[in-house]
Design a protein around this motif. Structure first.
Motif, PDB file in Angstrom:
ATOM      1  N   LEU A   1       6.586  -2.662 -10.680  1.00 62.09           N
ATOM      2  CA  LEU A   1       7.866  -2.902 -11.341  1.00 62.09           C
ATOM      3  C   LEU A   1       8.904  -1.929 -10.817  1.00 62.09           C
ATOM      4  CD1 LEU A   1       6.984  -3.293 -15.117  1.00 62.09           C
ATOM      5  CD2 LEU A   1       8.269  -4.915 -13.746  1.00 62.09           C
ATOM      6  N   ALA A   2      10.124  -2.401 -10.633  1.00 64.71           N
ATOM      7  CA  ALA A   2      11.252  -1.545 -10.274  1.00 64.71           C
ATOM      8  C   ALA A   2      12.410  -1.893 -11.194  1.00 64.71           C
ATOM      9  CB  ALA A   2      11.640  -1.743  -8.821  1.00 64.71           C
TER      10      ALA A   2
ATOM     11  N   ARG B   1       2.319  -0.485 -11.742  1.00 61.01           N
ATOM     12  CA  ARG B   1       2.941   0.779 -11.366  1.00 61.01           C
ATOM     13  C   ARG B   1       4.445   0.607 -11.398  1.00 61.01           C
ATOM     14  NH1 ARG B   1       0.206   1.581  -5.818  1.00 61.01           N
ATOM     15  NH2 ARG B   1       0.074  -0.641  -6.042  1.00 61.01           N
ATOM     16  N   VAL B   2       5.152   1.712 -11.572  1.00 59.85           N
ATOM     17  CA  VAL B   2       6.603   1.696 -11.580  1.00 59.85           C
ATOM     18  C   VAL B   2       7.094   2.398 -10.314  1.00 59.85           C
ATOM     19  CG1 VAL B   2       8.675   2.470 -12.814  1.00 59.85           C
ATOM     20  CG2 VAL B   2       6.691   1.668 -14.094  1.00 59.85           C
TER      21      VAL B   2
ATOM     22  N   ARG C   1       0.813  -1.207   0.000  1.00 59.70           N
ATOM     23  CA  ARG C   1       0.000   0.000   0.000  1.00 59.70           C
ATOM     24  C   ARG C   1       0.854   1.268   0.000  1.00 59.70           C
ATOM     25  NH1 ARG C   1       0.037  -1.889   5.120  1.00 59.70           N
ATOM     26  NH2 ARG C   1       0.488  -0.399   6.764  1.00 59.70           N
ATOM     27  N   LEU C   2       2.152   1.169   0.325  1.00 58.67           N
ATOM     28  CA  LEU C   2       3.033   2.332   0.277  1.00 58.67           C
ATOM     29  C   LEU C   2       3.283   2.801  -1.149  1.00 58.67           C
ATOM     30  CD1 LEU C   2       5.755   1.429   2.906  1.00 58.67           C
ATOM     31  CD2 LEU C   2       3.842   3.015   3.151  1.00 58.67           C
ATOM     32  N   LEU C   3       2.912   2.000  -2.120  1.00 54.42           N
ATOM     33  CA  LEU C   3       3.213   2.329  -3.502  1.00 54.42           C
ATOM     34  C   LEU C   3       2.072   3.076  -4.180  1.00 54.42           C
ATOM     35  CD1 LEU C   3       5.042  -0.918  -4.529  1.00 54.42           C
ATOM     36  CD2 LEU C   3       6.002   1.283  -3.919  1.00 54.42           C
ATOM     37  N   ALA C   4       1.469   3.988  -3.469  1.00 55.23           N
ATOM     38  CA  ALA C   4       0.453   4.832  -4.096  1.00 55.23           C
ATOM     39  C   ALA C   4       1.120   5.596  -5.223  1.00 55.23           C
ATOM     40  CB  ALA C   4      -0.128   5.793  -3.058  1.00 55.23           C
TER      41      ALA C   4
END
Length: 118
Positions: A76-77, A112-113, A25-28
């Protein structure tokens, strides 16, 4: 002595792995990890094009990626395997093309990236 680029990169990748695995959830959409290299990503029906800064000798093999899936969706990173140390090339940007299959994504899947945007 300040940390080297390599140690910062390793720490950044470790943060991505730890962050994705524990708290998706930190990846807003408004949160990125500044430790990762800024990239711009465009998607088409065949895959993703990742635009990165280059000193003139970067190749697709110089990059690794990590795909994590969780309750928040696919993330994705992208990170460099090694620093670009060439001195003969022209500085600029390079487009690296990845197919959805190579990234482990399904066509049409939302993602998301984690890298900051260029």
């Amino acid at each position: 002595m300040p940390p080297s680029r390599r140690s910062l990169l390793v720490c950044g990748v470790a943060l991505v792995v730890a962050g994705c695995a524990t708290t998706p959830r930190l990846l807003a959409s408004d949160v990125t990890w500044p430790e990762l290299e800024p990239v711009s990503v465009t998607a088409d029906r065949h895959g993703l094009t990742v635009r990165v800064a280059s000193k003139g000798c970067v190749a697709k093999a110089d990059f690794v990626f990590r795909l994590d899936r969780g309750a928040g969706g696919a993330v994705l990173a992208f990170a460099r395997r090694r620093l670009e140390t060439c001195r003969f090339g022209e500085a600029g940007v390079v487009d690296l093309v990845f197919s959805y299959e190579a990234l482990g994504l399904r066509r049409g899947e939302r993602f998301r990236v984690a890298n900051p945007s260029r």
